[in-house]
Design a protein around this motif. Structure first.
Motif, PDB file in Angstrom:
ATOM      1  N   ALA A   1      33.197 109.071  31.259  1.00  0.00           N
ATOM      2  CA  ALA A   1      34.436 108.291  31.320  1.00  0.00           C
ATOM      3  C   ALA A   1      35.656 109.210  31.345  1.00  0.00           C
ATOM      4  CB  ALA A   1      34.507 107.337  30.129  1.00  0.00           C
ATOM      5  N   GLU A   2      35.635 110.267  30.550  1.00  0.00           N
ATOM      6  CA  GLU A   2      36.757 111.214  30.513  1.00  0.00           C
ATOM      7  C   GLU A   2      36.929 111.899  31.865  1.00  0.00           C
ATOM      8  OE1 GLU A   2      36.158 113.961  27.366  1.00  0.00           O
ATOM      9  OE2 GLU A   2      36.411 112.466  25.769  1.00  0.00           O
ATOM     10  N   ARG A   3      35.827 112.266  32.491  1.00  0.00           N
ATOM     11  CA  ARG A   3      35.914 112.943  33.788  1.00  0.00           C
ATOM     12  C   ARG A   3      36.431 112.000  34.881  1.00  0.00           C
ATOM     13  NH1 ARG A   3      32.884 116.141  30.829  1.00  0.00           N
ATOM     14  NH2 ARG A   3      32.339 118.247  31.527  1.00  0.00           N
ATOM     15  N   ILE A   4      36.011 110.754  34.811  1.00  0.00           N
ATOM     16  CA  ILE A   4      36.531 109.781  35.775  1.00  0.00           C
ATOM     17  C   ILE A   4      38.015 109.542  35.541  1.00  0.00           C
ATOM     18  CG2 ILE A   4      36.376 107.383  36.552  1.00  0.00           C
ATOM     19  CD1 ILE A   4      33.363 107.538  35.846  1.00  0.00           C
ATOM     20  N   SER A   5      38.405 109.456  34.300  1.00  0.00           N
ATOM     21  CA  SER A   5      39.826 109.286  33.977  1.00  0.00           C
ATOM     22  C   SER A   5      40.653 110.445  34.508  1.00  0.00           C
ATOM     23  CB  SER A   5      40.007 109.165  32.464  1.00  0.00           C
ATOM     24  OG  SER A   5      39.451 107.977  31.960  1.00  0.00           O
ATOM     25  N   ALA A   6      40.147 111.669  34.312  1.00  0.00           N
ATOM     26  CA  ALA A   6      40.882 112.846  34.761  1.00  0.00           C
ATOM     27  C   ALA A   6      41.004 112.882  36.280  1.00  0.00           C
ATOM     28  CB  ALA A   6      40.182 114.109  34.260  1.00  0.00           C
ATOM     29  N   ALA A   7      39.967 112.424  36.970  1.00  0.00           N
ATOM     30  CA  ALA A   7      39.977 112.481  38.437  1.00  0.00           C
ATOM     31  C   ALA A   7      40.827 111.388  39.060  1.00  0.00           C
ATOM     32  CB  ALA A   7      38.553 112.389  38.975  1.00  0.00           C
ATOM     33  N   THR A   8      40.973 110.277  38.350  1.00  0.00           N
ATOM     34  CA  THR A   8      41.639 109.115  38.938  1.00  0.00           C
ATOM     35  C   THR A   8      42.987 108.781  38.322  1.00  0.00           C
ATOM     36  OG1 THR A   8      40.569 107.575  37.390  1.00  0.00           O
ATOM     37  CG2 THR A   8      39.397 108.077  39.452  1.00  0.00           C
ATOM     38  N   GLY A   9      43.228 109.299  37.118  1.00  0.00           N
ATOM     39  CA  GLY A   9      44.424 108.885  36.401  1.00  0.00           C
ATOM     40  C   GLY A   9      44.305 107.486  35.829  1.00  0.00           C
ATOM     41  N   ARG A  10      43.111 106.917  35.882  1.00  0.00           N
ATOM     42  CA  ARG A  10      42.857 105.572  35.377  1.00  0.00           C
ATOM     43  C   ARG A  10      42.216 105.673  33.995  1.00  0.00           C
ATOM     44  NH1 ARG A  10      41.719 100.596  37.653  1.00  0.00           N
ATOM     45  NH2 ARG A  10      41.848 101.430  39.781  1.00  0.00           N
ATOM     46  N   PRO A  11      42.802 105.089  32.965  1.00  0.00           N
ATOM     47  CA  PRO A  11      42.186 105.162  31.629  1.00  0.00           C
ATOM     48  C   PRO A  11      40.820 104.479  31.620  1.00  0.00           C
ATOM     49  CG  PRO A  11      44.461 104.390  31.491  1.00  0.00           C
ATOM     50  CD  PRO A  11      44.088 104.357  32.935  1.00  0.00           C
ATOM     51  N   VAL A  12      39.800 105.226  31.209  1.00  0.00           N
ATOM     52  CA  VAL A  12      38.443 104.686  31.121  1.00  0.00           C
ATOM     53  C   VAL A  12      37.822 105.188  29.823  1.00  0.00           C
ATOM     54  CG1 VAL A  12      36.184 104.487  32.232  1.00  0.00           C
ATOM     55  CG2 VAL A  12      38.232 104.815  33.636  1.00  0.00           C
ATOM     56  N   GLU A  13      37.157 104.296  29.098  1.00  0.00           N
ATOM     57  CA  GLU A  13      36.477 104.702  27.879  1.00  0.00           C
ATOM     58  C   GLU A  13      35.079 104.100  27.865  1.00  0.00           C
ATOM     59  OE1 GLU A  13      38.183 101.180  24.946  1.00  0.00           O
ATOM     60  OE2 GLU A  13      38.911 103.243  24.729  1.00  0.00           O
ATOM     61  N   ALA A  14      34.207 104.693  27.065  1.00  0.00           N
ATOM     62  CA  ALA A  14      32.848 104.193  26.900  1.00  0.00           C
ATOM     63  C   ALA A  14      32.692 103.637  25.494  1.00  0.00           C
ATOM     64  CB  ALA A  14      31.835 105.308  27.138  1.00  0.00           C
ATOM     65  N   GLU A  15      31.922 102.556  25.391  1.00  0.00           N
ATOM     66  CA  GLU A  15      31.765 101.893  24.101  1.00  0.00           C
ATOM     67  C   GLU A  15      30.336 101.391  23.940  1.00  0.00           C
ATOM     68  OE1 GLU A  15      33.504  97.999  21.653  1.00  0.00           O
ATOM     69  OE2 GLU A  15      34.288  98.517  23.628  1.00  0.00           O
ATOM     70  N   GLN A  16      29.741 101.659  22.778  1.00  0.00           N
ATOM     71  CA  GLN A  16      28.424 101.123  22.474  1.00  0.00           C
ATOM     72  C   GLN A  16      28.567  99.685  21.984  1.00  0.00           C
ATOM     73  OE1 GLN A  16      26.190 103.281  19.524  1.00  0.00           O
ATOM     74  NE2 GLN A  16      24.491 101.822  19.537  1.00  0.00           N
ATOM     75  N   VAL A  17      27.761  98.797  22.562  1.00  0.00           N
ATOM     76  CA  VAL A  17      27.798  97.383  22.190  1.00  0.00           C
ATOM     77  C   VAL A  17      26.371  96.901  21.948  1.00  0.00           C
ATOM     78  CG1 VAL A  17      29.899  96.941  23.524  1.00  0.00           C
ATOM     79  CG2 VAL A  17      27.665  96.629  24.606  1.00  0.00           C
ATOM     80  N   SER A  18      26.246  95.702  21.423  1.00  0.00           N
ATOM     81  CA  SER A  18      24.929  95.122  21.226  1.00  0.00           C
ATOM     82  C   SER A  18      24.309  94.775  22.573  1.00  0.00           C
ATOM     83  CB  SER A  18      25.040  93.857  20.381  1.00  0.00           C
ATOM     84  OG  SER A  18      25.690  92.836  21.118  1.00  0.00           O
ATOM     85  N   PRO A  19      22.986  94.688  22.640  1.00  0.00           N
ATOM     86  CA  PRO A  19      22.352  94.278  23.895  1.00  0.00           C
ATOM     87  C   PRO A  19      22.867  92.931  24.399  1.00  0.00           C
ATOM     88  CG  PRO A  19      20.714  95.185  22.409  1.00  0.00           C
ATOM     89  CD  PRO A  19      21.988  95.073  21.616  1.00  0.00           C
ATOM     90  N   GLU A  20      23.152  92.017  23.476  1.00  0.00           N
ATOM     91  CA  GLU A  20      23.633  90.704  23.881  1.00  0.00           C
ATOM     92  C   GLU A  20      24.984  90.796  24.573  1.00  0.00           C
ATOM     93  OE1 GLU A  20      20.605  90.537  20.895  1.00  0.00           O
ATOM     94  OE2 GLU A  20      22.586  91.499  20.822  1.00  0.00           O
ATOM     95  N   VAL A  21      25.882  91.601  24.029  1.00  0.00           N
ATOM     96  CA  VAL A  21      27.198  91.779  24.638  1.00  0.00           C
ATOM     97  C   VAL A  21      27.065  92.483  25.984  1.00  0.00           C
ATOM     98  CG1 VAL A  21      29.414  92.977  24.400  1.00  0.00           C
ATOM     99  CG2 VAL A  21      28.440  91.739  22.454  1.00  0.00           C
ATOM    100  N   PHE A  22      26.168  93.456  26.047  1.00  0.00           N
ATOM    101  CA  PHE A  22      25.931  94.185  27.304  1.00  0.00           C
ATOM    102  C   PHE A  22      25.464  93.235  28.401  1.00  0.00           C
ATOM    103  CE2 PHE A  22      22.886  96.683  29.947  1.00  0.00           C
ATOM    104  CZ  PHE A  22      23.780  97.581  30.498  1.00  0.00           C
ATOM    105  N   VAL A  23      24.497  92.388  28.078  1.00  0.00           N
ATOM    106  CA  VAL A  23      23.963  91.449  29.061  1.00  0.00           C
ATOM    107  C   VAL A  23      25.045  90.474  29.499  1.00  0.00           C
ATOM    108  CG1 VAL A  23      22.381  89.505  29.367  1.00  0.00           C
ATOM    109  CG2 VAL A  23      21.565  91.638  28.325  1.00  0.00           C
ATOM    110  N   THR A  24      25.808  89.965  28.550  1.00  0.00           N
ATOM    111  CA  THR A  24      26.885  89.030  28.888  1.00  0.00           C
ATOM    112  C   THR A  24      27.882  89.662  29.847  1.00  0.00           C
ATOM    113  OG1 THR A  24      26.676  87.872  26.776  1.00  0.00           O
ATOM    114  CG2 THR A  24      28.767  87.621  27.962  1.00  0.00           C
ATOM    115  N   GLY A  25      28.201  90.929  29.610  1.00  0.00           N
ATOM    116  CA  GLY A  25      29.147  91.626  30.479  1.00  0.00           C
ATOM    117  C   GLY A  25      28.608  91.802  31.881  1.00  0.00           C
TER     118      GLY A  25
END
Length: 281
Positions: free
Chosen positions: A197-221
């Motif tokens: 996420a940090e490397r993508i942010s640096a290349a694009t100027g777009r704020p991007v972060e990674a977050e650990q979530v429950s499997p249920e939240v992951f599937v919903t997303g």
């Protein structure tokens, strides 16, 4: 089985020819002048992993085939499907099967063993997670929204360029020296999803972060992003099973097969950013 370095000739059947690796394999074989038969649900020659009646016509007259199992080789039943397809392939005179697999996935390893035991020449290309999952696949929309979610600890993963995977597959299909070999391929360095996420942010100027979530939240997303619920559940299961650090160490299969190093994640991100794949709408 032969292990010579001569070039193999004849038609190659190509499953998933519009996929991340298949499209590059198709382009490379076509440029080489090798006869290729794209097979799939949307192709002139039908092929569907859920419909074995389509397998024989797709393989008839081919001397080799590239197999990309769907939905995922780690899913239950894939070993039986690979064994059955290999029997059909042998009956149709196919000499060589190249199978794309995932690194150190127990279900996939059963399918790999089924191929080894098929009696045909085989090549296994076992791959890390694709770097292109951030540029056009699973997490592309998540990057645009600035939040990549994962349903497992954020352990390092040596994301691999799909162009490298395709180049190894193409080499295996064209040169007999790659028969009866396994190439374990990855990128040259292991990164966490937060690092990615940090490397993508640096290349694009777009704020991007990674977050650990429950499997249920992951599937919903994933469902919200348009993935079918069954596929989303399968991915959550796969992440929980595999993304535990077992594949954190980079491997050198790209160099073993091609004589050159694998491309870095930073190179993939830089190319994607230059092409505008994360451009603001």
């Amino acid at each position: 089985m032969t292990t010579t370095t001569t070039a193999a000739t004849g038609t190659i059947a190509l499953t998933c020819p519009r996929g991340k690796t298949g499209r590059d394999v198709l382009a490379a074989l076509t440029a080489h002048g090798t006869p290729v038969r794209p097979v799939g649900r949307s192709e002139r020659t039908p092929f569907d992993w859920t419909d074995p009646d389509t397998w024989r016509p797709a393989l008839t007259g081919a001397r080799a085939a590239y197999l990309v199992y769907q939905p995922d080789l780690a899913m239950p039943g894939s070993d039986e499907a690979i064994a059955r397809l290999a029997r059909i392939a042998a009956g149709e005179g196919v000499e060589h099967l190249v199978l794309l697999s995932g690194r150190n996935e127990p279900g996939a390893q059963e399918a790999e063993q089924a191929l080894r035991e098929s009696g045909l020449a085989w090549t296994l290309v076992t791959s890390s997670y694709f770097a292109q999952n951030f540029t056009e696949g699973l997490w592309h929309q998540a990057v645009l929204e600035g939040r990549i979610t994962i349903p497992s600890p954020d352990v390092p993963e040596p994301f691999v360029d799909t162009a490298d995977v395709a180049a190894v597959v193409t080499a295996a299909l064209l040169a007999e020296r790659h028969r009866d070999r396994q190439y374990e391929v990855s990128g040259p360095a292991a990164l966490t999803f937060a690092d990615a996420a940090e490397r993508i942010s640096a290349a694009t100027g777009r704020p991007v972060e990674a977050e650990q979530v429950s499997p249920e939240v992951f599937v919903t997303g994933l469902v919200r992003l348009g993935l079918p619920r069954e596929d989303a559940d399968g991915l959550a299961w796969l992440f929980e099973q595999i993304l535990d650090g077992r594949n954190s160490a980079p491997v050198d299969g790209v160099r073993e097969a091609l004589g050159r190093p694998a491309r870095s994640f930073d190179d993939v991100v830089a190319d994607a950013a230059a092409q505008g794949v994360w451009a603001r709408s």
